[in-house]
Design a protein around this motif. Structure first.
Motif, PDB file in Angstrom:
ATOM      1  N   SER A 182       1.669  -4.453 -13.464  1.00 16.38           N
ATOM      2  CA  SER A 182       0.322  -4.152 -13.009  1.00 16.38           C
ATOM      3  C   SER A 182       0.197  -4.250 -11.495  1.00 16.38           C
ATOM      4  O   SER A 182      -0.876  -4.066 -10.948  1.00 16.38           O
ATOM      5  N   ASP A 183       1.292  -4.577 -10.811  1.00 16.22           N
ATOM      6  CA  ASP A 183       1.284  -4.629  -9.362  1.00 16.22           C
ATOM      7  C   ASP A 183       0.881  -3.274  -8.807  1.00 16.22           C
ATOM      8  O   ASP A 183       1.107  -2.235  -9.420  1.00 16.22           O
ATOM      9  N   PRO A 184       0.307  -3.249  -7.608  1.00 12.60           N
ATOM     10  CA  PRO A 184      -0.230  -1.998  -7.080  1.00 12.60           C
ATOM     11  C   PRO A 184       0.842  -1.075  -6.519  1.00 12.60           C
ATOM     12  O   PRO A 184       2.006  -1.430  -6.374  1.00 12.60           O
ATOM     13  N   LEU A 185       0.385   0.132  -6.187  1.00 15.02           N
ATOM     14  CA  LEU A 185       1.204   1.044  -5.400  1.00 15.02           C
ATOM     15  C   LEU A 185       1.078   0.665  -3.934  1.00 15.02           C
ATOM     16  O   LEU A 185       0.069   0.129  -3.491  1.00 15.02           O
ATOM     17  N   ALA A 186       2.103   0.965  -3.179  1.00 12.86           N
ATOM     18  CA  ALA A 186       2.080   0.734  -1.739  1.00 12.86           C
ATOM     19  C   ALA A 186       2.636   1.951  -1.030  1.00 12.86           C
ATOM     20  O   ALA A 186       3.347   2.774  -1.626  1.00 12.86           O
ATOM     21  N   TYR A 187       2.294   2.070   0.239  1.00 11.68           N
ATOM     22  CA  TYR A 187       2.926   3.050   1.118  1.00 11.68           C
ATOM     23  C   TYR A 187       3.555   2.290   2.276  1.00 11.68           C
ATOM     24  O   TYR A 187       2.934   1.411   2.877  1.00 11.68           O
TER      25      TYR A 187
ATOM     26  N   VAL B 204       5.682   3.464  -2.863  1.00  7.04           N
ATOM     27  CA  VAL B 204       6.513   2.508  -3.585  1.00  7.04           C
ATOM     28  C   VAL B 204       5.708   1.961  -4.755  1.00  7.04           C
ATOM     29  O   VAL B 204       4.617   1.418  -4.566  1.00  7.04           O
ATOM     30  N   ASP B 205       6.235   2.132  -5.959  1.00 11.43           N
ATOM     31  CA  ASP B 205       5.642   1.490  -7.132  1.00 11.43           C
ATOM     32  C   ASP B 205       6.165   0.064  -7.173  1.00 11.43           C
ATOM     33  O   ASP B 205       7.330  -0.182  -7.487  1.00 11.43           O
ATOM     34  N   LEU B 206       5.321  -0.898  -6.853  1.00  7.41           N
ATOM     35  CA  LEU B 206       5.767  -2.281  -6.715  1.00  7.41           C
ATOM     36  C   LEU B 206       6.117  -2.924  -8.050  1.00  7.41           C
ATOM     37  O   LEU B 206       6.761  -3.973  -8.074  1.00  7.41           O
ATOM     38  N   ALA B 207       5.712  -2.304  -9.154  1.00  4.54           N
ATOM     39  CA  ALA B 207       6.067  -2.836 -10.469  1.00  4.54           C
ATOM     40  C   ALA B 207       7.495  -2.484 -10.847  1.00  4.54           C
ATOM     41  O   ALA B 207       8.185  -3.270 -11.492  1.00  4.54           O
ATOM     42  N   THR B 208       7.939  -1.296 -10.471  1.00  8.84           N
ATOM     43  CA  THR B 208       9.262  -0.822 -10.895  1.00  8.84           C
ATOM     44  C   THR B 208      10.243  -0.663  -9.746  1.00  8.84           C
ATOM     45  O   THR B 208      11.432  -0.475  -9.976  1.00  8.84           O
TER      46      THR B 208
ATOM     47  N   LEU C 234      -1.885  -8.032   1.398  1.00  8.41           N
ATOM     48  CA  LEU C 234      -2.265  -8.926   0.303  1.00  8.41           C
ATOM     49  C   LEU C 234      -2.872  -8.136  -0.837  1.00  8.41           C
ATOM     50  O   LEU C 234      -3.599  -7.159  -0.623  1.00  8.41           O
ATOM     51  N   THR C 235      -2.593  -8.570  -2.073  1.00  8.34           N
ATOM     52  CA  THR C 235      -3.211  -7.945  -3.234  1.00  8.34           C
ATOM     53  C   THR C 235      -4.712  -8.220  -3.231  1.00  8.34           C
ATOM     54  O   THR C 235      -5.192  -9.155  -2.581  1.00  8.34           O
ATOM     55  N   HIS C 236      -5.465  -7.391  -3.977  1.00  5.55           N
ATOM     56  CA  HIS C 236      -6.925  -7.490  -3.956  1.00  5.55           C
ATOM     57  C   HIS C 236      -7.430  -8.827  -4.471  1.00  5.55           C
ATOM     58  O   HIS C 236      -8.546  -9.230  -4.155  1.00  5.55           O
ATOM     59  N   ASP C 237      -6.612  -9.549  -5.269  1.00  7.64           N
ATOM     60  CA  ASP C 237      -7.020 -10.863  -5.748  1.00  7.64           C
ATOM     61  C   ASP C 237      -6.486 -11.993  -4.870  1.00  7.64           C
ATOM     62  O   ASP C 237      -6.763 -13.169  -5.128  1.00  7.64           O
ATOM     63  N   GLY C 238      -5.745 -11.649  -3.831  1.00  7.69           N
ATOM     64  CA  GLY C 238      -5.280 -12.648  -2.874  1.00  7.69           C
ATOM     65  C   GLY C 238      -4.168 -13.543  -3.356  1.00  7.69           C
ATOM     66  O   GLY C 238      -3.847 -14.539  -2.696  1.00  7.69           O
ATOM     67  N   THR C 239      -3.513 -13.219  -4.458  1.00  7.18           N
ATOM     68  CA  THR C 239      -2.487 -14.101  -4.998  1.00  7.18           C
ATOM     69  C   THR C 239      -1.090 -13.808  -4.473  1.00  7.18           C
ATOM     70  O   THR C 239      -0.237 -14.692  -4.461  1.00  7.18           O
ATOM     71  N   THR C 240      -0.860 -12.571  -4.056  1.00  8.86           N
ATOM     72  CA  THR C 240       0.490 -12.153  -3.682  1.00  8.86           C
ATOM     73  C   THR C 240       0.481 -11.450  -2.337  1.00  8.86           C
ATOM     74  O   THR C 240      -0.423 -10.660  -2.043  1.00  8.86           O
ATOM     75  N   ALA C 241       1.484 -11.762  -1.529  1.00  9.17           N
ATOM     76  CA  ALA C 241       1.704 -11.056  -0.266  1.00  9.17           C
ATOM     77  C   ALA C 241       2.942 -10.190  -0.400  1.00  9.17           C
ATOM     78  O   ALA C 241       3.938 -10.593  -0.998  1.00  9.17           O
ATOM     79  N   TYR C 242       2.868  -8.988   0.141  1.00  6.96           N
ATOM     80  CA  TYR C 242       4.024  -8.099   0.218  1.00  6.96           C
ATOM     81  C   TYR C 242       4.397  -7.940   1.689  1.00  6.96           C
ATOM     82  O   TYR C 242       3.581  -7.526   2.507  1.00  6.96           O
TER      83      TYR C 242
ATOM     84  N   THR D 289      11.547 -10.675  -6.454  1.00  8.34           N
ATOM     85  CA  THR D 289      12.705  -9.809  -6.254  1.00  8.34           C
ATOM     86  C   THR D 289      12.405  -8.777  -5.170  1.00  8.34           C
ATOM     87  O   THR D 289      11.409  -8.052  -5.252  1.00  8.34           O
ATOM     88  N   ALA D 290      13.253  -8.733  -4.154  1.00  4.68           N
ATOM     89  CA  ALA D 290      13.046  -7.806  -3.045  1.00  4.68           C
ATOM     90  C   ALA D 290      13.282  -6.367  -3.503  1.00  4.68           C
ATOM     91  O   ALA D 290      14.072  -6.098  -4.407  1.00  4.68           O
ATOM     92  N   ILE D 291      12.590  -5.431  -2.862  1.00 11.28           N
ATOM     93  CA  ILE D 291      12.709  -4.006  -3.155  1.00 11.28           C
ATOM     94  C   ILE D 291      13.269  -3.301  -1.924  1.00 11.28           C
ATOM     95  O   ILE D 291      12.709  -3.407  -0.835  1.00 11.28           O
ATOM     96  N   ASP D 292      14.375  -2.586  -2.080  1.00  6.60           N
ATOM     97  CA  ASP D 292      14.949  -1.820  -0.982  1.00  6.60           C
ATOM     98  C   ASP D 292      14.104  -0.575  -0.717  1.00  6.60           C
ATOM     99  O   ASP D 292      13.835   0.206  -1.632  1.00  6.60           O
ATOM    100  N   VAL D 293      13.705  -0.379   0.534  1.00  7.50           N
ATOM    101  CA  VAL D 293      12.880   0.785   0.878  1.00  7.50           C
ATOM    102  C   VAL D 293      13.470   1.607   2.021  1.00  7.50           C
ATOM    103  O   VAL D 293      12.916   2.635   2.385  1.00  7.50           O
ATOM    104  N   GLY D 294      14.580   1.212   2.605  1.00 11.46           N
ATOM    105  CA  GLY D 294      15.204   2.014   3.651  1.00 11.46           C
ATOM    106  C   GLY D 294      15.143   1.357   5.010  1.00 11.46           C
ATOM    107  O   GLY D 294      14.612   0.253   5.181  1.00 11.46           O
ATOM    108  N   ASP D 295      15.675   2.034   5.999  1.00  7.30           N
ATOM    109  CA  ASP D 295      15.825   1.469   7.336  1.00  7.30           C
ATOM    110  C   ASP D 295      14.475   1.249   8.022  1.00  7.30           C
ATOM    111  O   ASP D 295      13.572   2.079   7.947  1.00  7.30           O
ATOM    112  N   GLU D 296      14.362   0.110   8.676  1.00  7.15           N
ATOM    113  CA  GLU D 296      13.293  -0.218   9.605  1.00  7.15           C
ATOM    114  C   GLU D 296      11.886   0.035   9.066  1.00  7.15           C
ATOM    115  O   GLU D 296      11.114   0.803   9.631  1.00  7.15           O
ATOM    116  N   PRO D 297      11.504  -0.608   7.963  1.00 13.82           N
ATOM    117  CA  PRO D 297      10.114  -0.492   7.508  1.00 13.82           C
ATOM    118  C   PRO D 297       9.192  -1.231   8.468  1.00 13.82           C
ATOM    119  O   PRO D 297       9.313  -2.437   8.661  1.00 13.82           O
ATOM    120  N   SER D 298       8.286  -0.502   9.078  1.00  9.99           N
ATOM    121  CA  SER D 298       7.460  -1.074  10.145  1.00  9.99           C
ATOM    122  C   SER D 298       6.090  -1.515   9.670  1.00  9.99           C
ATOM    123  O   SER D 298       5.434  -2.313  10.346  1.00  9.99           O
TER     124      SER D 298
END
Length: 431
Positions: free
Chosen positions: A30-35, A47-51, A237-245, A266-275
């Motif tokens: 149920s984790d959110p989507l991110a860009y 990035v689908d943070l759940a998968t 931060l997630t909308h409920d404030g429990t998790t930081a990405y 568990t860390a998610i690989d997203v590529g070089d230099e995520p700013s």
């Protein structure tokens, strides 16, 4: 942008369960989507943070340094440092809109909770307000040089700006632009900031310290730093404030952290230099204008943008049954209280992503809950008894994976069952 291998996150989940000795578990799908913005590639990527699934990168310039998403989930605004532009991107269509030209190099951006204004920070010592409906740029406010990040409080009345050189955060009143007294930080080079939903605490990422630190805004007192990778560059931060990405510029990963315990996930690989990183609001991606004051959903009868889990792309649509009465005008108009709504969930199998098996789908509107065991699925939801106004339809798809993993050094294998879920929402307006 380096993409995850098929099913990599599921394999990681199996490894964790095997180590802890658990026989079954439920992934937090149920984790959110991110860009995430990649400074080196000039792209933003969903990035689908759940998968851990990555979408197709969207080219947005030559050096995207920050990103913010409107409260209605329709548009991302990307600060391209090298071109001195703010680049709007329609998330529903992945379409880049006409850029907004600035006089400075922008390196931070935040959008007000009502979705009307964006505040852009440059390290030259100026903050620029932009009216998003008209793209009009207002007069700048003088801020500390070397300002590197901005976060707006939930009440929309103030913001906090980090100074990467002096290791401070400074309050900024909105919209007047008056600066308050700086708060000195114990950690150096603050390179990202986010404020909890209740407005009480700011979490500040230290680029060289490899930590995020909670700051009680009422007192300016810093809490215990939390380890957050090697080179944290941004925080959301997630909308409920429990998790930081956290984006880690050094390792090319997103690090989830449970804030109550300081425990990394568990860390998610997203590529070089995520700013930079921005989370899609709970209402999901919509096809709105991006300036409607944060309304969620995509209209009273249209449905929602497609959502992806594993190798499944899900599409939710709303319509009136054939020959139905009690509906006025087009799909975007309100519906009579006694009418019936047809809710359809379809899926498309993608070439990439972990292969998942559907268990069932639930459809919820008010007190009504209906279930389907296969896709595509169409159910009828009654609007009888609903009060006039907007109502949310929630659709949740449940998937099951049974995986084999070693349970001990002797090579014994056991089956682990993991449940993954994906939630879609849409709005319907009752007359």
């Amino acid at each position: 942008m380096r993409h995850l291998l098929q099913g990599r996150l599921l394999a990681a989940a199996v490894a964790v369960l095997a180590v802890t000795g658990a026989s079954a578990g439920t992934a937090q799908a149920s984790d959110p989507l991110a860009y995430v913005a990649s400074e080196s590639d000039g792209t933003i990527t969903q990035v689908d943070l759940a998968t851990g699934t990555l979408g197709t990168p969207i080219s947005v310039g030559s050096q995207p340094d920050a990103i913010a998403i409107t409260p209605d989930g329709s548009t991302a605004y990307v600060a391209d440092y090298n071109s001195s532009e703010i680049v709007p991107v329609s998330l529903a269509t992945a379409t880049v809109q006409a850029p907004i030209q600035l006089a400075d190099h922008p390196n931070a951006i935040a959008i007000t909770p009502n979705g009307e204004l964006a505040y852009v920070v440059s390290d030259d010592g100026r903050e620029w307000p932009i009216t998003l409906a008209t793209t009009r740029i207002g007069n700048p406010t003088a801020i500390p040089t070397n300002s590197d990040a901005i976060a707006i409080a939930p009440n929309g009345e103030s913001a906090y700006i980090t100074d990467v050189a002096d290791a401070t955060i400074s309050p900024l009143s909105l919209p007047a632009g008056g600066l308050g007294r700086p708060i000195n930080l114990e950690s150096a080079t603050p390179d990202g900031i986010a404020i909890t939903p209740d407005g009480s605490t700011a979490y500040v990422a230290s680029n060289t310290g490899g930590t995020i630190t909670p700051i009680t805004l009422a007192t300016g007192i810093a809490g215990t730093p939390i380890q957050a990778g090697t080179e944290p560059s941004a925080i959301a931060l997630t909308h409920d404030g429990t998790t930081a990405y956290i984006t880690d510029f050094g390792t090319g990963q997103i690090m989830p952290i449970t804030l109550a315990t300081g425990t990394p996930g568990t860390a998610i690989d997203v590529g070089d230099e995520p700013s930079a990183i921005a989370l899609v609001p709970p209402g999901g991606i919509t096809a709105g204008s991006g300036t409607d004051g944060g309304a969620s959903g995509s209209g009273s009868g249209s449905g929602s943008a497609p959502a992806t889990i594993g190798n499944q792309q899900l599409t939710l649509t709303l319509s009136a049954p054939s020959g139905a009465t009690g509906t006025t005008g087009t799909a975007q108009d309100c519906r009579a209280s006694g009418s019936t709504l047809r809710v359809t969930l379809k899926r498309q199998t993608l070439r990439h992503g972990a292969k998942l098996r559907l268990r069932y789908v639930t459809f919820t509107l008010g007190k009504q809950v209906k279930r389907a065991n296969k896709l595509p699925a169409t159910v009828r939801m009654s609007l009888k008894g609903l009060k006039a106004g907007a109502h949310t339809i929630r659709v949740k798809a449940f998937y099951r994976e049974t995986l084999a993993a070693r349970a001990s050094r002797r090579g014994q294998k056991r089956a682990l069952k993991i449940t993954l879920t994906k939630k879609l929402t849409a709005r319907v307006t009752v007359c």
